[in-house]
Design a protein around this motif. Sequence first.
Motif, PDB file in Angstrom:
ATOM      1  N   LEU A 169      26.534 -15.648  -8.097  1.00 53.68           N
ATOM      2  CA  LEU A 169      25.205 -15.426  -8.675  1.00 53.68           C
ATOM      3  C   LEU A 169      25.110 -14.127  -9.473  1.00 53.68           C
ATOM      4  N   ILE A 174      16.279 -15.097  -8.613  1.00 56.35           N
ATOM      5  CA  ILE A 174      17.092 -16.286  -8.362  1.00 56.35           C
ATOM      6  C   ILE A 174      16.158 -17.407  -7.903  1.00 56.35           C
ATOM      7  N   ARG A 234      28.347 -14.961   1.983  1.00 52.93           N
ATOM      8  CA  ARG A 234      27.465 -14.084   1.190  1.00 52.93           C
ATOM      9  C   ARG A 234      28.250 -13.404   0.080  1.00 52.93           C
ATOM     10  N   PHE A 265      20.377 -21.216  -6.791  1.00 52.42           N
ATOM     11  CA  PHE A 265      20.957 -20.875  -5.494  1.00 52.42           C
ATOM     12  C   PHE A 265      21.767 -22.051  -4.941  1.00 52.42           C
ATOM     13  N   LEU A 284      18.198 -11.649  -3.759  1.00 46.06           N
ATOM     14  CA  LEU A 284      17.824 -12.999  -4.199  1.00 46.06           C
ATOM     15  C   LEU A 284      16.405 -12.994  -4.763  1.00 46.06           C
ATOM     16  N   ASN A 285      15.497 -12.350  -4.057  1.00 42.46           N
ATOM     17  CA  ASN A 285      14.099 -12.295  -4.495  1.00 42.46           C
ATOM     18  C   ASN A 285      13.896 -11.365  -5.686  1.00 42.46           C
ATOM     19  N   PHE A 321      12.957 -16.486  -0.917  1.00 43.85           N
ATOM     20  CA  PHE A 321      13.973 -16.608   0.134  1.00 43.85           C
ATOM     21  C   PHE A 321      13.592 -15.746   1.327  1.00 43.85           C
TER      22      PHE A 321
END
Length: 187
Positions: free
Chosen positions: A145, A164, A138, A169, A159-160, A118
Amino acid sequence: MIKEVIVVEGRDDITAVKRAVEAELISVSGFGINEKVINKIREAQKRRGVIIFTDPDFAGEKIRKIITKRVPNCKHAYISQKEGNKNGNIGVENASPETIIKALEAAKFEVQEKRKVFDVKDMIFFKLTANIRAKERRDALGNELGIGYGNSAQFITRLNNYGIVKEEFIEALEKINKEMNYGGFDD
């Protein structure tokens, strides 16, 4: 009973978590993280694993970073500021037992190797930055998540770092779009 030892900030957090689940807990007493407490967390990590569960605020994030730097391979559990808010006081101690259980079930490991799935372009495309409702989106997506709220840069990192994948996502984003009446990515 939760297998891992849960690390929280204070006594009130211990009380709230114990209302929700049966678990062993360690309190770091806010910023009172000394070498003795770190060693206790290291030992818990070796024997059973650790879930770091700090308040969704600046101090909680700072404490989380201190522990993560000194005790690698911990899981991370998050609640949103909304879920931890009671009369303007934000903290794990204010979360409902259901919220605490959900956060602990969604706890995630940080990925050891650096990933770059991402980036800022994704944040803009999916209206998670540079949009009037970006912060709200967000927050909802981070909650779905299990990675918590963060500003745009923090969100990309989470995210990274938490592994994920795009499919996960997109699925979570579609769910929050329906729940929050966004109507899709064009809203």
